[in-house]
Write a protein that holds these residues in place. Sequence first.
Motif, mmCIF file in Angstrom:
data_model
loop_
_atom_site.group_PDB
_atom_site.id
_atom_site.type_symbol
_atom_site.label_atom_id
_atom_site.label_comp_id
_atom_site.label_asym_id
_atom_site.label_seq_id
_atom_site.Cartn_x
_atom_site.Cartn_y
_atom_site.Cartn_z
ATOM 1 N N GLU A 188 2.360 0.631 -2.832
ATOM 2 C CA GLU A 188 1.487 -0.180 -3.668
ATOM 3 C C GLU A 188 0.705 0.693 -4.647
ATOM 4 N N ILE A 189 0.216 1.805 -4.160
ATOM 5 C CA ILE A 189 -0.527 2.733 -5.015
ATOM 6 C C ILE A 189 0.370 3.269 -6.126
ATOM 7 N N LEU A 190 1.600 3.645 -5.764
ATOM 8 C CA LEU A 190 2.515 4.222 -6.750
ATOM 9 C C LEU A 190 2.925 3.203 -7.805
ATOM 10 N N VAL A 191 3.086 1.951 -7.406
ATOM 11 C CA VAL A 191 3.430 0.914 -8.381
ATOM 12 C C VAL A 191 2.357 0.825 -9.459
ATOM 13 N N GLU A 192 1.105 0.805 -9.053
ATOM 14 C CA GLU A 192 0.013 0.698 -10.025
ATOM 15 C C GLU A 192 -0.111 1.964 -10.864
#
Length: 213
Positions: free
Chosen positions: A20-24
Motif C-alpha cells: 500500500e505504501i509503495l503504491v502511493e
Amino acid sequence: MVSSPASQRVRKLPGERRAEILVEAASIALNEGLERITLRAVADRLGVRPGLISHYYPAAEDLVIAAFVRAVSEEREELFPDDGTPLERMAHLVSRIEGNGAFELTRLWLNARHLSRFSPALSEALLAQEYLDRTRLTVLIEDGVSSGDFAVDDPFAACIRIWVAIDGVGSYVNNAGSFDYEAFTRFVTDVAEWSLGVQAGELRAAVDRLQAA
C-alpha cells in the motif's frame, strides 16, 4: 459497549501495508516527481501517521528508490506485452512512446537520472532497471530475428540504438512548448526501422494502425 472506530480498524499484514505504501509512493513519483516523496506525503495519502511509514522505510531515500523501482517495473510490463508478432510488439512499444502513453514514465526516468548524481544507491537501482529494459528489448529483437520480422546481425546493438532514440526524444519531455516536426515526433519509429532492418514504412504503418485503433 460500542467500539470506537479506532478499535474497529483492522490491522493490515506487513506485506499488505508495504504494498500500500509503495503504491502511493510510486503514484507520487510518476505524477509529481521523486523529490516530492516524503514519509509525511505518503502518510497523508494513506491517512496514517508518518511513524507508520518510517517503520517500513526508516530512511526516506529507501522509499524513494523503492517507489522508482516499482513504477518503472510496472510500466515495463505495459511496454512489453507478450501477445502478438515481434513486429506488432515493437509497434506497441514505439506507439506508446510516441503517443505519450509513457509520458509520466519518461519524465520519471529523466528525474531519476538527474537525482542519481547525488545518490549512489539510486544510481545503482537505475542501472539495474536499465539492464532489465535492455534485456527485454534485446529478447524481443531476437524473437523478431528468429521469426523473420527483423534482419539484424547484432540484436544488442539494435537495442542500444532504439533506447538512445527513446531517451533522446524523452529529454525534451519537460519543454513547455510543443515540437511537432515529423522528424522529431516519428524519430523513434525511423530509428527502430533502420536498426531492425525492417522495410521502410512497415513499422510506421504498424504504429499508425495502433494509434488509430
